[in-house]
Structures are given as C-alpha cells and as structure tokens.
Design a protein around this motif. Sequence first.
Motif, PDB file in Angstrom:
ATOM      1  N   ASN A  77      -6.292 -18.309   0.962  1.00 47.47           N
ATOM      2  CA  ASN A  77      -8.489 -17.455   1.887  1.00 47.47           C
ATOM      3  C   ASN A  77      -9.227 -18.333   1.173  1.00 47.47           C
ATOM      4  O   ASN A  77      -9.937 -18.815   1.664  1.00 47.47           O
ATOM      5  CB  ASN A  77      -7.871 -16.659   2.711  1.00 47.47           C
ATOM      6  CG  ASN A  77      -6.735 -16.521   4.187  1.00 47.47           C
ATOM      7  OD1 ASN A  77      -6.443 -17.395   4.006  1.00 47.47           O
ATOM      8  ND2 ASN A  77      -6.337 -15.281   4.177  1.00 47.47           N
ATOM      9  N   ALA A  78      -9.312 -17.733   0.247  1.00 50.58           N
ATOM     10  CA  ALA A  78     -11.231 -17.601  -0.753  1.00 50.58           C
ATOM     11  C   ALA A  78     -10.770 -19.215  -0.841  1.00 50.58           C
ATOM     12  O   ALA A  78     -12.592 -19.416  -1.039  1.00 50.58           O
ATOM     13  CB  ALA A  78     -10.805 -16.579  -1.800  1.00 50.58           C
ATOM     14  N   ARG A  80     -11.162 -21.593   1.356  1.00 50.33           N
ATOM     15  CA  ARG A  80     -10.965 -21.821   2.080  1.00 50.33           C
ATOM     16  C   ARG A  80     -10.945 -23.307   2.334  1.00 50.33           C
ATOM     17  O   ARG A  80     -10.996 -24.642   2.934  1.00 50.33           O
ATOM     18  CB  ARG A  80     -12.570 -21.700   2.505  1.00 50.33           C
ATOM     19  CG  ARG A  80     -13.412 -20.850   1.997  1.00 50.33           C
ATOM     20  CD  ARG A  80     -14.563 -20.014   2.241  1.00 50.33           C
ATOM     21  NE  ARG A  80     -15.369 -20.685   4.064  1.00 50.33           N
ATOM     22  CZ  ARG A  80     -15.422 -20.369   4.856  1.00 50.33           C
ATOM     23  NH1 ARG A  80     -15.615 -18.787   4.232  1.00 50.33           N
ATOM     24  NH2 ARG A  80     -15.791 -20.826   6.200  1.00 50.33           N
ATOM     25  N   ASP A  82      -8.466 -26.440   4.747  1.00 50.69           N
ATOM     26  CA  ASP A  82      -8.739 -26.837   5.848  1.00 50.69           C
ATOM     27  C   ASP A  82      -6.734 -26.429   6.878  1.00 50.69           C
ATOM     28  O   ASP A  82      -7.147 -25.984   7.686  1.00 50.69           O
ATOM     29  CB  ASP A  82      -8.438 -28.452   6.503  1.00 50.69           C
ATOM     30  CG  ASP A  82      -9.793 -28.306   5.468  1.00 50.69           C
ATOM     31  OD1 ASP A  82     -10.722 -28.275   6.256  1.00 50.69           O
ATOM     32  OD2 ASP A  82      -9.679 -30.386   4.741  1.00 50.69           O
ATOM     33  N   SER A 110      -5.149 -17.869   6.889  1.00 53.75           N
ATOM     34  CA  SER A 110      -6.144 -18.659   8.077  1.00 53.75           C
ATOM     35  C   SER A 110      -6.346 -20.309   7.616  1.00 53.75           C
ATOM     36  O   SER A 110      -7.271 -20.144   6.147  1.00 53.75           O
ATOM     37  CB  SER A 110      -7.442 -17.400   8.069  1.00 53.75           C
ATOM     38  OG  SER A 110      -8.485 -18.199   9.115  1.00 53.75           O
ATOM     39  N   ALA A 111      -6.516 -21.026   8.538  1.00 51.87           N
ATOM     40  CA  ALA A 111      -7.204 -22.152   8.032  1.00 51.87           C
ATOM     41  C   ALA A 111      -7.471 -22.801   9.590  1.00 51.87           C
ATOM     42  O   ALA A 111      -6.704 -23.069  10.351  1.00 51.87           O
ATOM     43  CB  ALA A 111      -6.526 -23.426   7.505  1.00 51.87           C
TER      44      ALA A 111
END
Length: 285
Positions: A77-78, A80, A82, A110-111
């Motif tokens: 997650n860090a 970031r 796609d 999360s993406a």
Amino acid sequence: MTLLTRRRFLRAALGLGAGGLVLGGAGVAQAYRFGVTCETRALPGLRAPLTVAFLTDLHYGPFIGAGSVRAWVQAANAARPDLILIGGDFMDYFDDGPPTALLDELAALSAPLGVYGVWGNHDYASFGQYATSHGPARANWRARREEMRAAFAQAGVTVLRDENRAVRDDLHLIGTDDHWRGEPNLEVAMRGTGDRATLLLTHNPDFLDTIRRPVGLGLCGHTHGGQVRLPLIGALTVPANRKFTMGWVQSLNGTPGYVSRGLGVTGLPARNLCDPELLLLTLTP
C-alpha cells in the motif's frame, strides 16, 4: 567422477552446511527479512504507464502468521500502485472454514484498479485436493475451493481461474488456474482480450513454456528462488525448470516473464541468500 557427480556431491555436502546454518538461526532470520524490488518493463499495447505491486507465495500457515502478512500489505500500500496482484500459494491452511486472520489482513490492500490473485498448488492442498503432512484429502475439495474464492472476494481479492479482466481500457489482466493442480487453459482465459496489452498472472513459471499464444508479460512465483541458495552452487532445489528459478525469464515462445522469489516459506522456516521480495513493477508503453 563426472562433472554431474561432482555437482551433486557438492550440493549434498554444502546442503549439510546449509542445514547447520538454519539450525544456527541465520536462515530463519533471512526468511522474515523482505525487501521491495523495483523493476521497469515496456509492455506492448500499453498507452500509459502503470505500476503493479506483485506479492506471491504468502504461505500463511505454520510458518507465516498474520503479522508477516500485515507487513507485506503495508509495504504494498505504501508504494501506491495502480494494481495489486497476488501470484498464488496464499496459504498452507487446513482448518475448517476460511482463514479469517489472513483475509482480515488482505482486506487492507488497496489499489485503484483492484486486487487480483490466482491459486497455487499449496492452495489446492489447503482445499484438500490431496493429502499432506499438515492435512488430509477432502472429498468436498471443489466446494471448499469455491467457498474460499467467495471468502477472498469478500475480502476484496478477486481470484481468477482461466479468466481475464479489462482492468484499464488498454490492458487485459489474464489469470490461470494452477499448472500442477488445476486445469489451466490459456485459450479460454484470453477470450475477448482483443488488441489490448496483456498481462498474465500464473503461479508456476513452467506454464509459460506450455502456451502456444504469446502474451505481453507473465508474472509468476512458485519457486521461492530456490529458498536456500549457496555460494557458487546457487539453489539446491527448484520446483520448476531451473531457467525459471527467479528474476527475468523468457519462455520457449518468446513470452517474457518475471519469477518472484516470493514472500513466505515452505518445508522449513528458513532462507539463505534468497531474501523474500515484493515486486514493484512499472510498466511503460
């Protein structure tokens, strides 16, 4: 003594040294020290750059707990990315019901383009398709596989079995069943991909040599990079063609691929000269 015999002798002798290293604790420490590997690769048909976080071979179970998975999720997650992909062997899990602690951690991924995965051979053991030292075979393994798939979907991880998704208007993600334990069919998986860029997610890199229709790029795991590597000798054992041990590879039909060393461990909670990795891949037009 032939060269082959010498090689086998050295592997056996040095394997004893590796066993001592493991018992001494150094190999255990390496097993839980992961890094982020950053790579860039052009993908034909792509119209704009895209970043992918690739995690594989989590092996949640006897040697890997929720804390390790949490650290990997946080690192992914860090970055970031796609898109987040998970290359199979999620678990060595033999209890009834879903692996709640694993799913709770994966739910934090999360993406913008989603989180997708494929099954590996250890997942099939976890379903009960075949018996292992950790769990029995189950007559209802197919139903258990679908229950697990639904549970992963509830946690936000879409598991693909010979399917594809248009994750962007210029990119189709293709996911296949496991090469050893499933029934992978690339022709079925690629239906409707058209002229978009294609990214193949498949657990076992040996599958790359079986496909007749090239894809843009394959992402695989399964090998753990050998898990235990020794100076001059390299990996003691590789559960695939040795050309697919780790890193950038190319199949017989010219399809390029990346084989990750993975994050978890099997057999023993140890690695040597083969740190776990999370791949952060930047794809360019």
